[in-house]
Design an enzyme around this catalytic site. Structure first.
Site, short mmCIF file in Angstrom:
data_model
loop_
_atom_site.label_atom_id
_atom_site.label_comp_id
_atom_site.label_asym_id
_atom_site.label_seq_id
_atom_site.Cartn_x
_atom_site.Cartn_y
_atom_site.Cartn_z
N GLU A 133 35.77 52.56 -94.18
CA GLU A 133 36.71 51.71 -94.92
C GLU A 133 35.94 51.08 -96.08
O GLU A 133 34.71 51.14 -96.12
CB GLU A 133 37.29 50.63 -93.99
CG GLU A 133 38.08 51.23 -92.84
CD GLU A 133 38.60 50.21 -91.85
OE1 GLU A 133 38.43 48.99 -92.09
OE2 GLU A 133 39.16 50.63 -90.83
N GLN B 286 14.24 73.32 -112.59
CA GLN B 286 13.00 73.30 -113.38
C GLN B 286 12.45 74.72 -113.58
O GLN B 286 12.04 75.09 -114.68
CB GLN B 286 11.96 72.41 -112.67
CG GLN B 286 10.78 72.03 -113.53
CD GLN B 286 11.19 71.12 -114.69
OE1 GLN B 286 12.23 70.48 -114.66
NE2 GLN B 286 10.37 71.10 -115.72
N ARG C 169 11.77 86.55 -115.21
CA ARG C 169 11.65 85.85 -116.49
C ARG C 169 10.23 85.99 -117.06
O ARG C 169 9.26 85.71 -116.37
CB ARG C 169 11.96 84.36 -116.28
CG ARG C 169 11.71 83.48 -117.47
CD ARG C 169 12.71 83.71 -118.56
NE ARG C 169 12.58 82.73 -119.63
CZ ARG C 169 13.23 82.82 -120.78
NH1 ARG C 169 14.04 83.85 -121.02
NH2 ARG C 169 13.06 81.89 -121.69
N GLU D 85 27.61 60.81 -93.35
CA GLU D 85 27.23 60.84 -91.92
C GLU D 85 25.92 60.08 -91.68
O GLU D 85 25.12 60.46 -90.84
CB GLU D 85 27.22 62.28 -91.40
CG GLU D 85 28.59 62.92 -91.61
CD GLU D 85 28.90 64.11 -90.74
OE1 GLU D 85 28.29 64.23 -89.67
OE2 GLU D 85 29.78 64.88 -91.13
N SER E 78 28.18 52.08 -94.02
CA SER E 78 27.05 52.22 -93.10
C SER E 78 27.30 51.41 -91.83
O SER E 78 26.94 51.81 -90.73
CB SER E 78 25.76 51.74 -93.76
OG SER E 78 25.45 52.56 -94.87
N GLY F 283 14.18 76.54 -116.19
CA GLY F 283 14.10 76.00 -117.54
C GLY F 283 15.48 75.60 -118.05
O GLY F 283 16.32 75.13 -117.30
C1 LIG Z 1 31.87 63.10 -100.31
C2 LIG Z 1 31.98 62.16 -99.17
C3 LIG Z 1 32.68 62.53 -98.02
C4 LIG Z 1 32.81 61.64 -96.97
N1 LIG Z 1 33.55 62.01 -95.86
C5 LIG Z 1 33.81 61.10 -94.90
C6 LIG Z 1 34.70 61.42 -93.81
O1 LIG Z 1 35.19 62.55 -93.69
N2 LIG Z 1 35.00 60.45 -92.92
C7 LIG Z 1 34.48 59.18 -93.00
O2 LIG Z 1 34.83 58.37 -92.16
N3 LIG Z 1 33.62 58.86 -94.02
C8 LIG Z 1 33.28 59.78 -94.96
N4 LIG Z 1 32.42 59.45 -95.99
C9 LIG Z 1 31.84 58.11 -96.04
C10 LIG Z 1 30.34 58.08 -95.81
O3 LIG Z 1 30.01 58.33 -94.48
C11 LIG Z 1 29.82 56.73 -96.33
O4 LIG Z 1 29.92 56.78 -97.75
C12 LIG Z 1 28.41 56.44 -95.91
O5 LIG Z 1 28.31 56.21 -94.53
C13 LIG Z 1 27.81 55.22 -96.66
O6 LIG Z 1 28.68 54.15 -96.64
P1 LIG Z 1 29.03 53.39 -98.04
O7 LIG Z 1 29.43 54.45 -99.00
O8 LIG Z 1 29.99 52.31 -97.76
O9 LIG Z 1 27.66 52.81 -98.51
P2 LIG Z 1 27.02 51.40 -98.07
O10 LIG Z 1 27.00 51.31 -96.59
O11 LIG Z 1 27.68 50.32 -98.84
O12 LIG Z 1 25.54 51.57 -98.59
C14 LIG Z 1 25.13 51.31 -99.93
C15 LIG Z 1 23.61 51.44 -99.99
O13 LIG Z 1 23.03 50.44 -99.13
C16 LIG Z 1 22.20 51.05 -98.17
N5 LIG Z 1 22.27 50.32 -96.92
C17 LIG Z 1 23.36 49.98 -96.19
N6 LIG Z 1 23.02 49.33 -95.07
C18 LIG Z 1 21.66 49.25 -95.08
C19 LIG Z 1 20.69 48.70 -94.19
N7 LIG Z 1 21.03 48.11 -93.05
N8 LIG Z 1 19.37 48.81 -94.56
C20 LIG Z 1 19.00 49.43 -95.69
N9 LIG Z 1 19.86 49.97 -96.57
C21 LIG Z 1 21.19 49.88 -96.26
C22 LIG Z 1 22.74 52.47 -98.02
O14 LIG Z 1 21.76 53.35 -97.48
C23 LIG Z 1 23.11 52.78 -99.46
O15 LIG Z 1 21.97 53.18 -100.16
C24 LIG Z 1 32.23 60.35 -97.04
C25 LIG Z 1 31.48 59.99 -98.18
C26 LIG Z 1 31.36 60.87 -99.23
C27 LIG Z 1 30.56 60.46 -100.44
#
Ligand SMILES: Cc1cc2nc3c(=O)[nH]c(=O)nc-3n(C[C@H](O)[C@H](O)[C@H](O)COP(=O)(O)OP(=O)(O)OC[C@H]3O[C@@H](n4cnc5c(N)ncnc54)[C@H](O)[C@@H]3O)c2cc1C
Length: 387
Positions: free
Chosen positions: A128, A337, A269, A364, A133, A340
């Site tokens: 959501e 890279q 190449r 994931e 995360s 080129g």
């Molecule tokens: C193309 C695509 C397909 C997807 N498909 C699905 C799907 O089918 N179903 C589904 O439910 N979700 C899906 N997702 C969601 C995906 O799993 C989340 O985007 C992902 O888990 C990260 O959550 P966020 O985008 O809210 O990033 P955030 O959690 O907001 O993270 C932002 C940054 O902060 C870092 N961060 C967060 N918490 C911490 C911590 N405790 N310590 C250190 N760093 C931290 C993260 O690593 C990241 O660099 C999809 C995402 C994409 C891009």
């Protein structure tokens, strides 16, 4: 001859699926990337050929194969079309596997045959806007009523959102319970109150649709609840462990193509009167790419072999995903890279490797989260002989 670490059956599946994807999925891959066209026919084909729900027993429409066999299929698909690979991955490891592991006999009978046959596509909806995360912070509500539940909330970034026929939706029956309130439901497309946002305009894996899934008092009868109330979060973590092995395999597939394309080009190449493959700087890159590919493969296959050991091997699953996804991004950049200026041109199809690879470090579980999973186990009581 095949790989010695695979069984004869796994080697046979590996050969067969590689031949199949080269002859079929590869053909439209670049065009579907350009037009962001959802490759439904690829899923139908994979179903017809017995590659969906491979770990599911034959009585439910699966193939009764090993988890590693299914992982080999993800790798093969990703080597020609990472967008199809992620649709496949979510459909199998997150949706079918949930129904297979946690469904009642009646639920399996109702849903598995068409999911395994490719007549229906499954999605997984936990993320959501404020719960990425930290998925446990989700706020989609499941209110009890009329012999079932009314679901209300908004899920974002859902793979196959709007294209899938059914959604595994995680919602809370009681927000005061935190993760112990999270419960899983199967929502079928067409149920009143269910709608979708437009496809997100993405950097890579463009043929896989990613959309918002909106639930506005969607009524779900109790028979569509998966597992008991409050078990959803534990189920999601278990499923995502397996999903991470699939994302690692996606990275391996991309790395394999990055190396193959780079080798082909380095042999062909010419600059300064010789092929670029004769330059040590290029050779060093190729050698590192091949070494990493081999390591990522072994880590991914080992993780797949140990899938059934469950959360106890979460560290190995996270390591495989972390290593394969980060190396996939690096190797995709290396491949550009080595090519080129041509590598930078869309027409050559090498830049796409980088666009498709990047997301493997994000979904994931991000690389940061993988490092947290690994380090927290190491600092507890991790058996270092396991590594
Ligand atoms: C193309 C695509 C397909 C997807 N498909 C699905 C799907 O089918 N179903 C589904 O439910 N979700 C899906 N997702 C969601 C995906 O799993 C989340 O985007 C992902 O888990 C990260 O959550 P966020 O985008 O809210 O990033 P955030 O959690 O907001 O993270 C932002 C940054 O902060 C870092 N961060 C967060 N918490 C911490 C911590 N405790 N310590 C250190 N760093 C931290 C993260 O690593 C990241 O660099 C999809 C995402 C994409 C891009």
């Amino acid at each position: 001859m095949g790989l010695s670490i695979l069984s004869d059956e796994e080697n046979a599946i590996r050969d067969a699926v590689r031949t199949l994807v080269d002859k079929t999925i590869k053909k439209n891959s670049a065009q579907f990337d350009q037009t962001a066209q959802f490759p439904r026919e690829n899923l139908r084909l994979l179903g017809e050929q017995g590659y969906l729900g491979m770990v599911v027993e034959e009585e439910w429409g699966g193939a009764g194969a090993t988890y590693l066999a299914q992982t080999l299929v993800v790798e093969a698909i990703a080597s020609v079309d990472p967008a199809t690979a992620v649709i496949y991955e979510v459909h199998n490891s997150l949706h079918i596997e949930a129904l297979w592991r946690y469904g009642t006999v009646e639920q399996k009978r109702r849903w598995l045959p068409k999911l395994c046959g490719g007549q229906a596509i499954g999605a997984f909806a936990i993320t959501e806007s404020h719960a990425g995360s930290n998925a446990a912070a989700l706020s989609t509500r499941a209110e009890r009523g009329d012999g079932g539940y009314y679901l209300t909330g908004r899920k974002i970034f859902i793979t196959s959102g709007g294209e899938a026929d059914q959604y595994l939706v995680f919602a809370t029956v009681d927000p005061t319970l935190g993760e112990r309130g999270i419960t899983a439901f199967v929502v079928e497309n067409g149920q009143p109150g269910l709608s979708f946002g437009p496809p997100e305009d993405k950097m890579g894996i463009r043929a896989s649709r990613t959309s918002e899934v909106v639930l506005d008092r969607v009524y779900v009868p109790a028979e569509q609840r998966l597992g008991a109330e409050g078990e959803g979060y534990r189920m999601a973590l278990f499923l995502l462990d397996g999903g991470r092995i699939g994302i690692a395999a996606q990275g391996v597939g991309i790395m394999a193509t990055a190396l193959q394309r780079s080798l082909d080009y380095a042999r062909r190449r010419e600059q300064f009167g010789q092929t670029i493959g004769r330059f040590e700087a290029i050779q060093a890159r190729l050698a590192d790419m091949a070494t990493d590919l081999h390591a990522a493969r072994l880590m991914t296959y080992e993780a797949a072999r140990r899938r059934e050991e469950g959360p106890a091997q979460r560290t190995l699953f996270a390591m495989a995903k972390l290593f394969a996804s980060e190396k996939a991004v690096l190797h995709a950049a290396d491949a550009i890279q080595i090519h080129g200026g041509y590598g930078y041109m869309r027409e050559f199809g090498v830049e796409r490797l980088l666009r498709d690879a990047k997301v493997t470090e994000i979904y994931e579980g991000t690389s940061e989260i993988m490092r947290i999973v690994i380090a927290s186990q190491l600092l507890k009581d991790y058996d270092l002989d396991n590594i």
